[in-house]
Design a protein around this motif. Structure first.
Motif, short mmCIF file in Angstrom:
data_model
loop_
_atom_site.label_atom_id
_atom_site.label_comp_id
_atom_site.label_asym_id
_atom_site.label_seq_id
_atom_site.Cartn_x
_atom_site.Cartn_y
_atom_site.Cartn_z
N ARG A 34 -7.03 55.46 26.76
CA ARG A 34 -6.46 54.68 25.41
C ARG A 34 -6.28 55.59 24.30
NH1 ARG A 34 -10.28 49.34 24.72
NH2 ARG A 34 -9.26 47.82 26.11
N CYS A 35 -6.81 56.86 24.24
CA CYS A 35 -6.88 57.51 23.08
C CYS A 35 -5.38 58.14 22.71
CB CYS A 35 -7.66 58.83 23.38
SG CYS A 35 -7.66 59.98 21.89
N ILE A 36 -5.15 57.93 21.32
CA ILE A 36 -3.64 58.51 21.04
C ILE A 36 -3.92 59.48 20.25
CG2 ILE A 36 -2.90 55.95 20.67
CD1 ILE A 36 -3.62 55.83 17.99
N GLY A 37 -4.77 60.18 20.20
CA GLY A 37 -5.11 61.56 19.46
C GLY A 37 -4.91 61.61 18.07
N CYS A 38 -5.37 60.49 17.60
CA CYS A 38 -4.98 60.35 16.01
C CYS A 38 -6.13 61.31 15.13
CB CYS A 38 -5.07 58.90 15.52
SG CYS A 38 -6.56 58.14 15.85
N GLN A 39 -7.04 61.73 15.68
CA GLN A 39 -8.12 62.49 14.99
C GLN A 39 -8.76 61.75 13.91
OE1 GLN A 39 -8.80 65.14 16.41
NE2 GLN A 39 -6.98 65.90 17.51
N THR A 40 -8.87 60.34 13.75
CA THR A 40 -9.43 59.66 13.00
C THR A 40 -11.11 60.11 13.10
OG1 THR A 40 -7.79 58.04 13.20
CG2 THR A 40 -9.72 57.31 11.94
N CYS A 41 -11.44 59.99 14.23
CA CYS A 41 -12.78 60.19 14.65
C CYS A 41 -13.18 61.78 14.24
CB CYS A 41 -12.84 60.04 16.15
SG CYS A 41 -11.81 61.27 17.29
N THR A 42 -12.29 62.65 14.40
CA THR A 42 -12.56 63.89 13.96
C THR A 42 -12.73 64.02 12.47
OG1 THR A 42 -11.12 64.83 15.48
CG2 THR A 42 -11.74 66.28 14.13
N LEU A 179 -8.76 64.64 25.31
CA LEU A 179 -10.05 64.90 25.51
C LEU A 179 -10.87 64.82 24.42
CD1 LEU A 179 -11.95 65.10 28.11
CD2 LEU A 179 -12.26 67.38 27.57
N GLN A 180 -11.80 63.60 24.15
CA GLN A 180 -12.58 63.62 22.86
C GLN A 180 -14.09 64.20 23.15
OE1 GLN A 180 -11.78 61.02 25.37
NE2 GLN A 180 -9.79 61.00 24.44
N ARG A 181 -14.26 64.95 22.16
CA ARG A 181 -15.38 65.80 22.47
C ARG A 181 -16.51 65.86 21.24
NH1 ARG A 181 -16.78 70.26 24.46
NH2 ARG A 181 -15.14 71.72 23.27
N ALA A 271 -15.26 54.53 13.79
CA ALA A 271 -13.90 54.65 13.15
C ALA A 271 -12.64 54.61 14.04
CB ALA A 271 -13.67 56.20 12.12
N CYS A 272 -13.06 54.81 15.39
CA CYS A 272 -12.05 54.98 16.42
C CYS A 272 -10.66 53.99 16.43
CB CYS A 272 -12.55 54.94 17.58
SG CYS A 272 -11.27 55.16 19.06
N VAL A 273 -9.86 54.26 16.09
CA VAL A 273 -8.56 53.60 15.92
C VAL A 273 -7.92 53.03 17.19
CG1 VAL A 273 -6.07 53.67 15.16
CG2 VAL A 273 -7.67 54.75 13.96
N GLY A 274 -8.11 53.91 18.39
CA GLY A 274 -7.60 53.43 19.63
C GLY A 274 -8.57 52.59 20.35
N LYS A 275 -9.52 52.15 19.97
CA LYS A 275 -10.63 51.30 20.39
C LYS A 275 -11.15 52.02 21.70
CE LYS A 275 -9.62 47.33 18.16
NZ LYS A 275 -9.83 45.79 18.16
N ILE A 276 -11.45 53.20 21.89
CA ILE A 276 -11.69 54.00 23.30
C ILE A 276 -13.15 53.97 23.54
CG2 ILE A 276 -9.41 55.27 22.82
CD1 ILE A 276 -11.60 57.70 23.31
N ARG A 277 -13.97 54.16 22.12
CA ARG A 277 -15.30 54.39 22.34
C ARG A 277 -16.19 53.30 22.31
NH1 ARG A 277 -16.20 59.86 19.11
NH2 ARG A 277 -14.01 60.96 19.59
N LEU A 278 -17.09 53.18 23.38
CA LEU A 278 -18.22 52.23 23.25
C LEU A 278 -19.78 53.29 23.18
CD1 LEU A 278 -19.03 49.17 23.25
CD2 LEU A 278 -19.23 49.56 25.77
S1 SF4 Z 1 -10.14 58.10 16.54
FE1 SF4 Z 1 -10.12 57.18 18.80
S2 SF4 Z 1 -7.97 56.96 19.44
FE2 SF4 Z 1 -8.11 58.51 17.68
S3 SF4 Z 1 -8.47 60.64 18.54
FE3 SF4 Z 1 -10.40 59.68 18.10
S4 SF4 Z 1 -11.12 58.89 20.01
FE4 SF4 Z 1 -8.81 59.06 20.26
#
Ligand code: SF4
Ligand code: SF4
Length: 429
Positions: A34-42, A179-181, A271-278
């Motif tokens: 589901r990750c879109i690589g938006c880096q909001t988490c980062t 790959l989210q790390r 903050a994850c926009v792609g709703k990939i994290r739980l």
């Molecule tokens: S915020 Fe979520 S969707 Fe965006 S890069 Fe991070 S893990 Fe991926």
């Protein structure tokens, strides 16, 4: 050297310290599909913890583009190469035996190769200068947190690689994935094993791994010994730093979000926009380190029951606590190398999810509060199709999530509801 049980490897392994376990363990599942690589988490992490002078290259959370990307550059290829050399020296192989699969104690079979701890003992002896095989990346390797962003391997099959064959399941010929790390808050941390000052510790209450800044002398042994390269050295203070798992949030100490004191998720998860994290906290048997059976904890269900979420490079031997749902379009050999022998089953289960899995997947990013338990209320069948030649049905079940106090904090249906607003509210623009 003491031995400890590593359930991800299905066997005992050498570790410099006696087996000891926390009461709860910080853990999370990341759905790479589901990750879109938006880096909001980062950026959520950076703006919370590492915005100060001297932390310019510290990305406690980073999202890299595989197969070429990595932060620091080529961290995993370098580790795999070091381990490969170690096996060659010993005339052995880093092989798995999946035929020895056996319940929760050996869910993926048995890893018959050497971990970073065992390879270090073989090479340098039990009192050698390092207790975890590793390396210290050069300055240039830390220069870009997402180098090779969105770069796929070249596909020679058709001009530009845009043929149907190149992007057909089950394996795309042109592929990359995000790959989210973050720090894995490992059960047997390489950073902790490598620290000669005993400045790194694992908290009893939640398994979070922290560096005691007052004990650290900046020897960088943690940077060398963490196979995931998530311990980072700060030149301005001359001590190391790492992800702290937003521990005040886990402790429920944010008076605005949790006046009732229940644990909430870290900033990168929330903050994850792609709703990939739980994110979750799983209960641990203090003597054995097993996850206490807790069938209705969403993390327990995803990792231990459905086995759709897998550890990253389990063969390193640190028993990492971030679990990944592998990307379904990527060549399986690559996934097996990265996530172990459970990768094929995990992808197949995600492609044709069970009724319960489909409901649990709705819980991702539905609340900032950590969900400790879920319930499902069955709904009507709403869709039928065939997946991989087998019939598959979708039911509009309702999944309900509860926080640590047992209070309902999330309620979602599998089918997204559609609301039709009366015409008088139409936007006039
Ligand atoms: S915020 Fe979520 S969707 Fe965006 S890069 Fe991070 S893990 Fe991926
Ligand atoms: S990921 Fe690295 S820094 Fe984090 S606990 Fe494991 S070994 Fe230590």
């Amino acid at each position: 050297m003491p031995t400890v049980y590593n359930w991800q490897l299905g066997r005992k392994m050498h570790y410099p310290y006696e087996e000891r376990h926390p009461r709860w363990q910080f853990a999370a599942v990341f759905n790479t599909n589901r990750c879109i690589g938006c880096q909001t988490c980062t950026m959520a992490c950076k703006s919370t913890w590492t915005f100060s002078k001297g932390q310019e290259y510290m990305w406690w959370n980073n999202v890299e583009s595989k197969p070429y990307g990595g932060y620091p550059q080529f961290w995993d290829m370098k580790l795999l190469h070091l381990l490969d050399e170690a096996h060659q020296r010993e005339g052995t192989e880093a092989a798995w035996d999946p035929s020895q699969k056996d319940g929760a104690q050996r869910p993926y079979g048995v890893f018959e190769g050497m971990t970073i701890f065992e390879a270090a003992v073989k090479r340098y002896g039990p009192e050698g200068h390092t207790r975890a095989l590793g390396y210290i990346p050069g300055d240039e390797e830390w220069r870009a947190p997402n180098i090779f962003e969105d770069t796929a391997p070249p596909y020679e099959g058709d001009r530009m690689g845009f043929s149907k064959e190149g992007v057909s399941l089950p394996e795309h010929k042109t592929w990359f994935f995000h790959l989210q790390r973050i720090c894995n808050h490992c059960t047997y941390p390489g950073c902790l094993a490598a620290c000669p000052r005993k400045a790194i510790y694992k908290r009893q209450e939640d398994g979070v791994v922290l560096i005691d800044q007052s004990r650290c002398r900046g020897y960088k042994k943690c940077v060398e010994g963490c196979p995931y390269k998530k311990a980072m050295y700060r030149g301005t203070t001359r001590v190391s730093e790492k992800c702290v798992a937003c521990y005040p949030r886990i402790e429920g100490k944010d008076p605005h979000i949790t006046p009732d004191g229940v644990p909430i998720e870290t900033r990168c998860m929330a903050a994850c926009v792609g709703k990939i994290r739980l994110q979750g906290l799983v209960k641990i048997e203090e003597k054995t380190g097993d996850w206490t059976e807790d069938r209705r904890n969403p993390l327990y269900f995803l990792v231990k029951v459905e086995k759709v979420a897998l550890p990253l490079y389990p063969q390193f031997g640190t028993e990492p606590n971030i679990y990944y749902m592998p990307p379904r379009w990527v060549p399986r050999a690559y996934l097996r190398q990265m996530f172990g022998p459970g990768a094929d089953d995990a992808v197949n289960k995600y492609m044709a999810p069970s009724r319960e899995l489909l409901a649990v997947l709705q819980l991702f990013r539905s609340t900032q509060k950590i969900i400790f338990r879920y319930e499902i209320v069955e709904g009507k069948k709403v869709f039928e199709t065939e997946i991989n030649g087998k019939p598959w049905s979708m039911y509009n079940d309702t999944v309900i999530g509860f926080d640590k106090n047992g209070t309902e904090v999330a309620r979602l249906t599998v089918e997204e509801p559609v609301y039709t607003r009366p015409a008088k509210h139409l936007n006039s623009i």
